[in-house]
Write an enzyme that holds these catalytic residues in place. Sequence first.
Site, short mmCIF file in Angstrom:
data_model
loop_
_atom_site.label_atom_id
_atom_site.label_comp_id
_atom_site.label_asym_id
_atom_site.label_seq_id
_atom_site.Cartn_x
_atom_site.Cartn_y
_atom_site.Cartn_z
N ASP A 164 0.75 -1.25 0.00
CA ASP A 164 0.00 0.00 0.00
C ASP A 164 0.79 1.31 0.00
O ASP A 164 2.00 1.35 0.06
CB ASP A 164 -1.02 -0.03 1.13
CG ASP A 164 -2.39 0.39 0.60
OD1 ASP A 164 -2.49 0.72 -0.60
OD2 ASP A 164 -3.36 0.42 1.38
N LEU A 223 -14.38 -3.96 -0.79
CA LEU A 223 -14.66 -5.34 -0.39
C LEU A 223 -16.08 -5.52 0.13
O LEU A 223 -16.61 -6.62 0.09
CB LEU A 223 -13.64 -5.78 0.67
CG LEU A 223 -12.19 -5.75 0.19
CD1 LEU A 223 -11.25 -6.18 1.31
CD2 LEU A 223 -11.99 -6.66 -1.03
N VAL A 224 -16.69 -4.42 0.61
CA VAL A 224 -18.06 -4.53 1.13
C VAL A 224 -18.99 -5.09 0.05
O VAL A 224 -19.82 -5.96 0.31
CB VAL A 224 -18.55 -3.15 1.64
CG1 VAL A 224 -20.03 -3.15 1.91
CG2 VAL A 224 -17.78 -2.78 2.91
N ALA A 225 -18.81 -4.63 -1.18
CA ALA A 225 -19.66 -5.11 -2.28
C ALA A 225 -19.52 -6.62 -2.44
O ALA A 225 -20.51 -7.35 -2.60
CB ALA A 225 -19.27 -4.40 -3.58
N ASP A 266 29.44 0.12 -31.92
CA ASP A 266 28.33 1.05 -32.19
C ASP A 266 28.58 2.29 -31.31
O ASP A 266 29.37 2.23 -30.35
CB ASP A 266 27.02 0.34 -31.82
CG ASP A 266 25.86 1.30 -31.80
OD1 ASP A 266 25.72 2.07 -32.76
OD2 ASP A 266 25.08 1.28 -30.81
N TYR A 267 27.88 3.38 -31.58
CA TYR A 267 28.13 4.61 -30.80
C TYR A 267 27.00 4.86 -29.78
O TYR A 267 27.17 4.58 -28.59
CB TYR A 267 28.31 5.81 -31.74
CG TYR A 267 28.69 7.06 -31.01
CD1 TYR A 267 29.99 7.27 -30.56
CD2 TYR A 267 27.73 8.03 -30.71
CE1 TYR A 267 30.34 8.40 -29.84
CE2 TYR A 267 28.07 9.17 -30.00
CZ TYR A 267 29.37 9.35 -29.57
OH TYR A 267 29.70 10.47 -28.85
N ASP A 269 23.88 -2.11 -29.34
CA ASP A 269 22.74 -2.15 -28.41
C ASP A 269 21.38 -2.30 -29.07
O ASP A 269 20.42 -2.65 -28.40
CB ASP A 269 22.72 -0.88 -27.54
CG ASP A 269 22.23 0.32 -28.32
OD1 ASP A 269 22.69 0.53 -29.46
OD2 ASP A 269 21.35 1.04 -27.80
P1 ADQ Z 1 -11.17 0.38 2.67
O1 ADQ Z 1 -11.20 1.76 2.14
O2 ADQ Z 1 -11.12 0.27 4.12
O3 ADQ Z 1 -9.94 -0.46 2.07
P2 ADQ Z 1 -13.15 -1.74 1.81
O4 ADQ Z 1 -12.57 -2.45 0.66
O5 ADQ Z 1 -14.61 -1.56 1.67
O6 ADQ Z 1 -12.52 -0.31 2.05
O7 ADQ Z 1 -12.86 -2.60 3.10
C1 ADQ Z 1 -13.45 -2.32 4.31
C2 ADQ Z 1 -13.42 -3.55 5.21
O8 ADQ Z 1 -13.79 -3.13 6.51
C3 ADQ Z 1 -14.39 -4.62 4.76
O9 ADQ Z 1 -13.79 -5.86 4.86
C4 ADQ Z 1 -15.57 -4.48 5.73
O10 ADQ Z 1 -16.15 -5.70 6.08
C5 ADQ Z 1 -14.94 -3.85 6.94
N1 ADQ Z 1 -15.89 -2.91 7.54
C6 ADQ Z 1 -16.41 -1.84 6.97
N2 ADQ Z 1 -17.25 -1.23 7.81
C7 ADQ Z 1 -17.27 -1.94 8.94
C8 ADQ Z 1 -17.93 -1.81 10.18
N3 ADQ Z 1 -18.77 -0.82 10.47
N4 ADQ Z 1 -17.66 -2.70 11.10
C9 ADQ Z 1 -16.82 -3.72 10.85
N5 ADQ Z 1 -16.17 -3.88 9.72
C10 ADQ Z 1 -16.39 -3.00 8.77
C11 ADQ Z 1 -8.84 -0.24 1.13
C12 ADQ Z 1 -9.22 0.39 -0.21
C13 ADQ Z 1 -10.29 -0.45 -0.87
C14 ADQ Z 1 -9.79 -1.87 -1.04
C15 ADQ Z 1 -9.26 -2.43 0.27
C16 ADQ Z 1 -8.59 -3.78 0.08
O11 ADQ Z 1 -9.67 1.71 -0.01
O12 ADQ Z 1 -10.64 0.11 -2.12
O13 ADQ Z 1 -10.87 -2.68 -1.47
O14 ADQ Z 1 -8.31 -1.56 0.84
O15 ADQ Z 1 -7.57 -3.72 -0.83
#
Ligand code: ADQ
Length: 722
Positions: A141, A376-378, A498-499, A677
């Site tokens: 990161d 990751l929430v999605a 070569d140059y 080269d």
């Molecule tokens: P984040 O910006 O933190 O991560 P995200 O990918 O949504 O965003 O991850 C959040 C994580 O925190 C999820 O696993 C979720 O379950 C957890 N979480 C969120 N809200 C919570 C709550 N209220 N209580 C408990 N858990 C909660 C960064 C980048 C993202 C990328 C991730 C991983 O910004 O784009 O997807 O890293 O690479």
Amino acid sequence: MKKVIVVANRLPITAVKRSKQVVFQPSVGGLATGLSSVPDLRSVWIGWPGMTSEKLNSNEKEFIEKRLAEDSFRPVFLNQNDLDLYYNGFCNKTIWPLFHHLIQYAVFEQRLWQSYDRVNRIFRDMVLEVADPGDIIWIHDYQLMLLPDLIREQLPNATIGFFLHIPFPSFELFRFLPWKKEIINGILGADLVGFHTYSYVKYFLDSIRRILGLENTYGEIIVNNRLVKVDSFPMGIDYDKFSNAATDRNVKREISRIRKNVGEKKIILSVDRLDYTKGMPGRLEAFEYFLENYPEFKGKVTYIFVAVPSRTKVEDYRFLKRQVDELVGKINGDHGTFEWMPIWYVYSSVSFSTLVALYIIADIALVTPLRDGMNLVAKEYIASNVDFKGTLILSETAGVAEELGEAVIINPANKVEIAGAIYDALSMTDKRQIKRNKDMHQRLQRYNIKKWAMDFTGTLDSVKKMQEDLNTKRFTMDAKNELVASYFASSNRLLLLDYDGTLVHIGESPEKADPDEELLRILTAVTDNEKNEVVILSGRNRETLENWLASVNLKLVAEHGAWIKEKEWEAIEPPMTDWKKEIRPVLEMYVDRTPGSFIEEKDFSLVWHYRNCSPELAQVRVKELKDFLLTLVANLNIGFIDGKKVIEVKDMNINKGKAALKWITKRDWDFVLAIGDDCTDEDMFSVLPDTAYSLKVGLGSSKAKFNVGSVKEVRKLLEALA
Ligand code: ADQ
């Protein structure tokens, strides 16, 4: 057993003080699960444990070190100043907003940059303490973008991977960063650079091209004679953990509790860290717009809005908190009744059971970041709903949208569209929901966090193998010693050199490639030896070679073999230039259509130079021009060379091979050395006798026997022969 050293800003465990006692809060993230499943790898983590040095006395530090060592964690202790300037400063006030295309939040301050540089060096020192030969160092990161190269400086052969979890910005924004070159060079210290999506890969490669002038082939770049690969690895989730949760007792209990409180209303859910990239105010406004325009849903929908406190020391985040508080208050005030509160606002982290219960119970997940590396929430929402029900409404600007195309994709800036999407989702039949979600489900199951970690580490392994293959032809010290011995044992020697790119480094301006004092001294020393015949074979014209090298007693070949000078200049063949009048207008048209490009006319060739053009435009034009030339060259008996930022059209009967042969056949040499080269030098390599030594400068396949690292190495070799 070799180990993987994971380096991230934070450890997967946090130290906190409760009633003057240091205790630990485990926060096992996806990454730890993913790595634990990579066979034959033991992992060690390096990161900040979550408390500043000022808050810890030496006993407590020792205690933390001991406790963390049990889990193979190594703490990097940072003080309050580091935290303010590096973490809350450069990381979260400069890089975070800029990389998310929200430049209005970005600050550019030298002292923040200096702190970032310093803290990256602190991390480097810890890595050096822990790393053994053969280990994989995997850096994570935006907080540690200088670290790959800082480690490379100390451990040139280390295996280093770098993964960026946030987006990489387009060059138009990245160019504002005063330290962009340092950041790019820092990352390129890695062997493998990974991003979530291919768009970020493209942006990164584009910045490398524009800032360092380095081209790539399918994401592979040669950086200081080392192959670096750039690719996308969309991070997966711990699929089993989420998909198995529905049967868990605690989760079931949470579902009943929430259902009892909400009643039979439809549930919209959003879960994010409270961050301005997540598009929270816009999302709340879209919900308000929904209530105003689809009033039949009033009293029938509850929006559960979970926000996790984040970066509360940064003013922009505090401002956002106030903004969100006010908006929620306003919407609840304007639309709520005694029986119904439109938004349930939870400002805290929630437990895993509650989180999954919310995912399962929600009819809609509203994921509308302005920009998000992945999100990751999605993924967690889809994976948790094993009955495939529920609708995911997703921003087109989240990295995850490139993978979950079956979701309802919206523009986060368009509240009318979001409100419409909520309406559609609430009216969607189960059948349609299931159809959409099933495919996404399968994809998440397949490319889960384990697969992701194995994919990344496996690719890193293969990059190292590719580097080794390229190294097999390296001009080692033994090979050099053998060459030098053979040279001194001979008395009749031919040196074909070569140059550009061989004796001098080709920088930004090729017109400034005249020989420096060192080169003239070396060439004079080699040519002064009467046992040597030294020939420079170049693509340059006669005048240039004459001007630059007149002081040395050299033989010269100009225009890739068209002109030869032993005593006076002679054309190797009578010039055939009729074709020029047909080709020139074509090249002129390309000059008109490609700002920055120009034509150079040599006696035997026409050259279109494009090094000063926009790289994207040049890429398109080069392809067009090459296609066009291919249709012409056969009839005109000419050919073209796709050289370094040039397309050179010339008589194909003339090449460096022919010119070299003239010398090779002149005498019975007992030592022949050729160094070059680029592709024009391959003609020279192909006519050499078997006993000759040949060196290609730089990596890449070649007919030469050896690859030599740089112009500097060539000069050193010639010096040894002087
Ligand atoms: P984040 O910006 O933190 O991560 P995200 O990918 O949504 O965003 O991850 C959040 C994580 O925190 C999820 O696993 C979720 O379950 C957890 N979480 C969120 N809200 C919570 C709550 N209220 N209580 C408990 N858990 C909660 C960064 C980048 C993202 C990328 C991730 C991983 O910004 O784009 O997807 O890293 O690479």
